[in-house]
Write a protein that holds these residues in place. Sequence first.
Motif, PDB file in Angstrom:
ATOM      1  N   PHE A   1       0.892  -1.172   0.000  1.00 58.80           N
ATOM      2  CA  PHE A   1       0.000   0.000   0.000  1.00 58.80           C
ATOM      3  C   PHE A   1       0.919   1.207   0.000  1.00 58.80           C
ATOM      4  O   PHE A   1       1.549   1.496   1.011  1.00 58.80           O
TER       5      PHE A   1
ATOM      6  N   ASN B   1      -0.968  -8.767  15.597  1.00 59.44           N
ATOM      7  CA  ASN B   1      -1.802  -7.727  14.980  1.00 59.44           C
ATOM      8  C   ASN B   1      -1.004  -6.980  13.924  1.00 59.44           C
ATOM      9  O   ASN B   1       0.127  -6.593  14.163  1.00 59.44           O
ATOM     10  N   GLY B   2      -1.605  -6.798  12.771  1.00 66.67           N
ATOM     11  CA  GLY B   2      -0.940  -6.019  11.730  1.00 66.67           C
ATOM     12  C   GLY B   2       0.095  -6.793  10.947  1.00 66.67           C
ATOM     13  O   GLY B   2       0.802  -6.224  10.120  1.00 66.67           O
ATOM     14  N   ALA B   3       0.190  -8.118  11.172  1.00 64.24           N
ATOM     15  CA  ALA B   3       1.200  -8.904  10.468  1.00 64.24           C
ATOM     16  C   ALA B   3       0.895  -9.008   8.968  1.00 64.24           C
ATOM     17  O   ALA B   3       1.793  -9.225   8.162  1.00 64.24           O
ATOM     18  N   GLY B   4      -0.364  -8.855   8.609  1.00 63.08           N
ATOM     19  CA  GLY B   4      -0.729  -8.924   7.189  1.00 63.08           C
ATOM     20  C   GLY B   4      -1.623 -10.103   6.859  1.00 63.08           C
ATOM     21  O   GLY B   4      -1.840 -10.419   5.692  1.00 63.08           O
ATOM     22  N   LYS B   5      -2.199 -10.733   7.875  1.00 64.54           N
ATOM     23  CA  LYS B   5      -3.024 -11.921   7.650  1.00 64.54           C
ATOM     24  C   LYS B   5      -4.260 -11.599   6.825  1.00 64.54           C
ATOM     25  O   LYS B   5      -4.558 -12.248   5.822  1.00 64.54           O
ATOM     26  N   THR B   6      -4.982 -10.563   7.275  1.00 65.07           N
ATOM     27  CA  THR B   6      -6.228 -10.233   6.584  1.00 65.07           C
ATOM     28  C   THR B   6      -5.952  -9.827   5.140  1.00 65.07           C
ATOM     29  O   THR B   6      -6.665 -10.235   4.213  1.00 65.07           O
ATOM     30  N   THR B   7      -4.892  -9.053   4.960  1.00 70.06           N
ATOM     31  CA  THR B   7      -4.551  -8.620   3.610  1.00 70.06           C
ATOM     32  C   THR B   7      -4.281  -9.821   2.703  1.00 70.06           C
ATOM     33  O   THR B   7      -4.814  -9.901   1.584  1.00 70.06           O
TER      34      THR B   7
ATOM     35  N   GLN C   1     -13.337 -10.790   9.165  1.00 73.80           N
ATOM     36  CA  GLN C   1     -12.941 -10.477  10.534  1.00 73.80           C
ATOM     37  C   GLN C   1     -14.024  -9.680  11.242  1.00 73.80           C
ATOM     38  O   GLN C   1     -14.304  -9.869  12.415  1.00 73.80           O
TER      39      GLN C   1
ATOM     40  N   GLU D   1     -10.178 -14.793  11.885  1.00 75.25           N
ATOM     41  CA  GLU D   1     -10.430 -14.709  13.324  1.00 75.25           C
ATOM     42  C   GLU D   1     -11.877 -15.020  13.676  1.00 75.25           C
ATOM     43  O   GLU D   1     -12.584 -14.203  14.254  1.00 75.25           O
TER      44      GLU D   1
ATOM     45  N   HIS E   1      -5.933 -15.721  17.006  1.00 77.66           N
ATOM     46  CA  HIS E   1      -5.000 -15.179  17.981  1.00 77.66           C
ATOM     47  C   HIS E   1      -4.812 -16.148  19.145  1.00 77.66           C
ATOM     48  O   HIS E   1      -3.976 -15.943  20.005  1.00 77.66           O
TER      49      HIS E   1
HETATM   50  N1  LIG Z   1      -6.095  -0.636   2.400  1.00 74.41           N
HETATM   51  C1  LIG Z   1      -4.980  -0.427   3.135  1.00 74.41           C
HETATM   52  N2  LIG Z   1      -4.228   0.667   2.940  1.00 74.41           N
HETATM   53  C2  LIG Z   1      -3.109   0.882   3.663  1.00 74.41           C
HETATM   54  N3  LIG Z   1      -2.649   0.054   4.607  1.00 74.41           N
HETATM   55  C3  LIG Z   1      -3.351  -1.067   4.860  1.00 74.41           C
HETATM   56  C4  LIG Z   1      -4.552  -1.366   4.135  1.00 74.41           C
HETATM   57  N4  LIG Z   1      -5.038  -2.546   4.594  1.00 74.41           N
HETATM   58  C5  LIG Z   1      -4.189  -2.948   5.554  1.00 74.41           C
HETATM   59  N5  LIG Z   1      -3.174  -2.077   5.703  1.00 74.41           N
HETATM   60  C6  LIG Z   1      -2.044  -2.207   6.634  1.00 74.41           C
HETATM   61  O1  LIG Z   1      -1.416  -3.436   6.414  1.00 74.41           O
HETATM   62  C7  LIG Z   1      -0.997  -4.007   7.644  1.00 74.41           C
HETATM   63  C8  LIG Z   1      -1.497  -5.403   7.743  1.00 74.41           C
HETATM   64  O2  LIG Z   1      -2.896  -5.358   7.949  1.00 74.41           O
HETATM   65  P1  LIG Z   1      -3.789  -6.657   8.114  1.00 74.41           P
HETATM   66  O3  LIG Z   1      -5.178  -6.213   8.345  1.00 74.41           O
HETATM   67  O4  LIG Z   1      -3.529  -7.561   6.974  1.00 74.41           O
HETATM   68  O5  LIG Z   1      -3.189  -7.297   9.441  1.00 74.41           O
HETATM   69  P2  LIG Z   1      -3.698  -8.523  10.261  1.00 74.41           P
HETATM   70  O6  LIG Z   1      -2.564  -9.450  10.352  1.00 74.41           O
HETATM   71  O7  LIG Z   1      -4.967  -9.037   9.722  1.00 74.41           O
HETATM   72  O8  LIG Z   1      -3.927  -7.879  11.682  1.00 74.41           O
HETATM   73  P3  LIG Z   1      -5.069  -8.181  12.779  1.00 74.41           P
HETATM   74  O9  LIG Z   1      -4.615  -9.332  13.575  1.00 74.41           O
HETATM   75  O10 LIG Z   1      -5.098  -6.939  13.589  1.00 74.41           O
HETATM   76  O11 LIG Z   1      -6.327  -8.429  12.054  1.00 74.41           O
HETATM   77  C9  LIG Z   1      -1.485  -3.108   8.748  1.00 74.41           C
HETATM   78  O12 LIG Z   1      -0.390  -2.339   9.215  1.00 74.41           O
HETATM   79  C10 LIG Z   1      -2.506  -2.251   8.097  1.00 74.41           C
HETATM   80  O13 LIG Z   1      -2.491  -0.956   8.651  1.00 74.41           O
END
Ligand SMILES: Nc1ncnc2c1ncn2[C@@H]1O[C@H](COP(=O)(O)OP(=O)(O)OP(=O)(O)O)[C@@H](O)[C@H]1O
Lengths: 248, 368
Positions: free
Chosen positions: A17, A42-48, A87, A164, A196
Amino acid sequence: MLNEEIVIKTNKLTKTFGDFTAVNAISFEVKSGEIFGFLGANGAGKTTAMRILCGLLSPTSGEAMVAGYDVYKENELIKKHIGYMSQKFSLYENLTVRENIEFFGGIYGLSRKELKEKGNDLIGRLGMEKEANKLVGSLPLGWKQKISFSTAILHQPKIVFLDEPTGGVDPITRRQFWDMIYEATDAGITIFVTTHYMDEAEYCNRVSIMVDGSISALDTPHQLKEQFETDSMEGVFLKLARQAKRGE
Amino acid sequence: MKLFFSFIRKEFWHVLRDTRSLVILLGMPVMMMLLFGFALSNEVKNSNIGILDLSHDESTQLLTNRFDQSRYFSVTKNLTHESQIEEAFRKNELRMVVIFPPKFRESLLHTNQAQIRLVGDATDPNTSNIMINYASAILRDYQNEIFGEQKFPYQINVESSMLYNPKLSSSFNFVPGVMTLILMLLGAMMTSVSIVKEKEKGTMEILLVSPMRPLMVVITKAIPYLLLCFIDVLLILVLAYTVLDMPLRGNILLLLAESILFIFTTLSLGLLISNLVDKQQTAMFISLVGLMMPALIFSGFMFPLENMPLPMQIISNLIPTKWYYSIVSSIMVKGLGIKFIWKQTLILVAMTVFYLAVAMKKFKIRLE
Ligand SMILES: Nc1ncnc2c1ncn2[C@@H]1O[C@H](COP(=O)(O)OP(=O)(O)OP(=O)(O)O)[C@@H](O)[C@H]1O
Ligand SMILES: [Mg+2]
């Protein structure tokens, strides 16, 4: 139950991003019928990563195949063969349990008759006969999550992605939820799940641990514990999490 | 198709089970109809008036100049026959016509009596009423000048009448206004809020991850609001007809068709907004401040456009509500046909296509 058919395969899959790399060149394979745990702080990038695999986001670079289809070109086909539980809690609070089931089943093209049958069947299995005509908004979270999961697999997808699914749910309901997951694998559905809770990681066939966008470890829970010389997944996770730079 | 209906049914459930939307949906038109039912006073400045002088004498000349010099009027047209009045009103060239009968000065001086007729355009009865009052005041002043303050039997009789709207009820004027506002509010706000709500709650993601085409998702969300807006148009018309005794002059089918067009305009604005924002509050705020306020100010039914400074008048042309308001009042109050409103109709069509194109483009970008 496990066979060698590969249903998800990624190669250096990356999503940025702007100049922030949320998912950094991850490569892994998931086999058919497997319960694949996708762990990370948190924020590792799983959801992405999960959203890319579901065809909701297009990757920046790298390759990925889901259910035999390419995420770049065939994401519409992927959508037909997967289920997804996001999520965020995602049923319509203003609709009843039955209406939600029928609506979400309907968007996957189930016929009215199928919907009726499967809906009744599902409500029976969940033991929610009394609540079937109540608005979803009035039910406790654990129940909602169970309904959410059940609707996500109503159309019998090849793979179901669970982001999650048990967040914030009490231990007993979590236990029941995992029973439902096992039932789904018995029906041949591959599970891709983030969590988690480290005790849940133990229930997975294989686990990958993401740190700051990259996969730092990937193996069976047993092997991981040996590799990191600890007796719990908690221990494995803590050792890896120490490397993380993205703070909470 | 089956899917299509299950979507629409779902959307109706949402609306019907949400008391807040129900109140907006049904309460709003009724409330507005009653609220605006109380006459709104409008100010008049430099309104275009016409003179029909059948006498051409010293007095009529003088009075014509008086009218022109007054800050309320400017004489922009000299008519030669009474039949031209209606035409001039239809074209919106004039707001009022002053008719001097033949031998005006003669009869005033010799019989101490003279008739003057003022004809107002009753499309906008509030304004017309005020204009007639101002005009009468000018005539009274003139009368006092020639005859002094003495209560002499000399008199100029003012006879005023209104074209199109003999009953001079102010309700006729605001009904098109209420329709415009309601459609803008429901079409744009409810659509955008309901779409943004799905984004906020996460259900949109579930819809987009399904095999449903994203375009289909959006269209099915918009259609229920099309229906609901249309129901409100009917509701307002029924209220106008039964409660306010408003005769429906123009072609009702034309009116409904134009209304559907305008509903499309507002829905596409709603889609556009929903693609720009992620929070329900933001969507609501943009709809209220960005759409409703201009709709109120620039449609011309609360504040006469001709009283506005030129830049504001120019801006008003960019506001779709102005055109719809003009269409509805032309049909409902003046009873005009498509021949007189095709220009406004075309402008609305162009605006709608533009909004839709931008909304679709933004939508694609969102899904990469
Ligand atoms: N559309 C976006 N634009 C910019 N940054 C993004 C976007 N989507 C996610 N991010 C960033 O990418 C990183 C990974 O986000 P992600 O949601 O994949 O984490 P996660 O592992 O699912 O965390 P969590 O356990 O909190 O759900 C985060 O730092 C988030 O701020
Ligand atoms: Mg996440």
